[in-house]
Design an enzyme around this catalytic site. Structure first.
Site, PDB file in Angstrom:
ATOM      1  N   GLU A   1     -61.595 -16.139  15.258  1.00 42.36           N
ATOM      2  CA  GLU A   1     -60.886 -17.051  16.180  1.00 42.36           C
ATOM      3  C   GLU A   1     -61.346 -16.801  17.614  1.00 42.36           C
ATOM      4  OE1 GLU A   1     -56.627 -17.131  15.550  1.00 42.36           O
ATOM      5  OE2 GLU A   1     -56.832 -16.872  13.392  1.00 42.36           O
TER       6      GLU A   1
ATOM      7  N   GLU B   1     -51.813 -11.522  10.200  1.00 45.61           N
ATOM      8  CA  GLU B   1     -50.993 -10.817  11.195  1.00 45.61           C
ATOM      9  C   GLU B   1     -49.814 -10.031  10.613  1.00 45.61           C
ATOM     10  OE1 GLU B   1     -49.996 -13.861  14.059  1.00 45.61           O
ATOM     11  OE2 GLU B   1     -52.089 -14.161  14.623  1.00 45.61           O
TER      12      GLU B   1
HETATM   13  C1  GLA Z   1     -53.279 -17.195  15.732  1.00 41.28           C
HETATM   14  C2  GLA Z   1     -53.407 -17.942  14.421  1.00 41.28           C
HETATM   15  C3  GLA Z   1     -54.165 -19.218  14.592  1.00 41.28           C
HETATM   16  C4  GLA Z   1     -53.750 -19.966  15.836  1.00 41.28           C
HETATM   17  C5  GLA Z   1     -53.930 -19.074  17.019  1.00 41.28           C
HETATM   18  C6  GLA Z   1     -53.592 -19.771  18.297  1.00 41.28           C
HETATM   19  O1  GLA Z   1     -54.361 -16.462  16.043  1.00 41.28           O
HETATM   20  O2  GLA Z   1     -54.027 -17.188  13.418  1.00 41.28           O
HETATM   21  O3  GLA Z   1     -53.925 -20.032  13.482  1.00 41.28           O
HETATM   22  O4  GLA Z   1     -52.432 -20.407  15.733  1.00 41.28           O
HETATM   23  O5  GLA Z   1     -53.049 -18.002  16.844  1.00 41.28           O
HETATM   24  O6  GLA Z   1     -53.865 -21.116  18.301  1.00 41.28           O
END
Ligand code: GLA
Length: 370
Positions: free
Chosen positions: A260, A155
């Site tokens: 994710e 990020e």
């Molecule tokens: C982000 C992070 C993850 C997690 C998600 C929410 O995407 O990369 O590690 O913390 O948020 O759970």
């Protein structure tokens, strides 16, 4: 290469896993990509016995929800806490899974001391680089050969595609990313290295990611893939936006993994989209509509949404190595607590009783392997 099966646009497939068929996600998609899941400590320690059985049956790659984040693995300057991470990695090794490390350098879930000297003053560039080097070489070195791929930086981009002004960026400069990849590669030359972010379907952010990857490649950085988090909504991103993201990112010559995955079906309670963990919303009347259960119409809409997303993934399977879900069952999901605490969310393919949902059947049917 997996041919795309029938998406059953009008209804749900019959004779499905929900009604007893034994097909697993990892088998259904074995010719296309690995299918993975993020695990919490209850799961990889083996305490959540029925979840563990489901994980072993369905998935062939795992990610750690929290235990390899800086605040857990390196809570104080001279203290590394490897016990939880060791149990996670051992679970993957025992079950022959492709083990992911998440994440080495992030602005969140990183203790404030990381950016300060012992008197609490901000570190200068060289001192923070030295600290980053110590962290990466120690953690990646500890798991050398066992963690097969690392989210090196998480990020680092703003929504408009510029660099996020995190403490890493402000103290070191934009090249904190090049340095992090270089240190990770030195610590385990065989490990796959990734850049991971959310909302990469947003055209401005996608273009920023393309610039970033081109910059890293020009600097000779070893990067295997971009991780597209895919904390998706029912209506965002659209299929064309998803499609153009895969095309644009893969155009840089790297692979694009889905890292994710979940689909938030609950009403929006904030103005901004995205998946910034710092975002907080206000509970309002109607913001938790499915506390008593998910109506059939919503269940079917979620199934159709998953089918259209997997249609895009299958189309781009030549550049996708894995699709990883962020949680095993609906009950495990972070979306029960974000951006508002105490809601009842249904973002995954398995329900709170660990049963496959209609969305599972729809996705498996799409693989043509049902
Ligand atoms: C982000 C992070 C993850 C997690 C998600 C929410 O995407 O990369 O590690 O913390 O948020 O759970």
């Amino acid at each position: 290469m997996l041919a795309v099966g029938c998406a059953h646009p009008g209804g749900l497939p019959q004779g499905s896993a929900a009604s007893g068929s034994p097909i697993a996600l990892k088998s259904a998609f074995k010719d296309a990509f690995l299918v993975g899941v993020a695990l919490n400590e209850e799961q990889f320690s083996g305490r959540a016995v029925s979840s563990v059985a489901l994980v072993k049956a369905q998935f062939n790659t795992i990610s750690p929800e929290n235990v390899l984040k800086w605040e857990i693995v390196h809570p104080r300057p001279a203290t590394y806490n490897f016990a939880p991470g060791d149990a996670y990695v051992e679970f993957g090794a025992q079950n022959g899974m492709f083990v992911i490390g998440h994440t080495l350098v992030w602005h969140s879930q990183t203790p404030p001391w990381v950016f300060q000297d012992s008197a609490g003053h901000p570190l200068a560039r060289e001192a923070l680089l030295a600290r980053m080097h110590d962290h990466i070489s120690t953690v990646v070195g500890h798991y050398k050969g066992r963690v097969k791929g690392w989210d090196v930086v998480n990020e680092a981009l703003n929504e408009d595609g510029t660099m996020r002004p995190s403490a890493w960026q402000k103290i070191i400069g934009d090249d904190f990313i090049e340095k992090a990849f270089q240190y990770a590669h030195e610590a385990d030359p065989a490990a796959e290295l990734y850049y991971n972010d959310y909302s990469l379907e947003n055209p401005a952010k996608r273009d920023g990611a393309v610039r970033l990857i081109n910059r890293l490649k020009a600097a000779g950085v070893q990067i295997k893939a971009i991780g597209s988090q895919e904390h998706n909504k029912m209506d965002w991103p659209s299929v064309p936006l998803m499609d153009s993201m895969f095309t644009a990112l893969a155009g840089t010559g790297v692979h694009v993994n889905v890292t994710e995955l979940d689909v938030d079906i609950l009403p929006r309670v904030t103005q901004n989209g995205g998946a910034d963990v710092a975002t907080r919303g206000q509970a309002q009347a109607g913001s938790n509509p499915y506390a008593a259960g998910l109506p059939d119409s919503a269940q079917k809409a979620l199934a159709r949404r998953y089918a259209e997303m997997f249609g895009v993934y299958l189309k781009h399977q030549d550049v996708i190595d894995r699709i990883t879900f962020w949680g095993v069952t609906d009950g495990d999901s972070w979306l029960n607590g974000w951006p508002v605490r105490g809601r009842t969310s249904y973002p995954l393919l398995f329900d709170r009783q660990l049963k496959p949902k209609p969305a599972f059947d729809m996705v498996v049917a799409l693989s043509g392997k049902r």
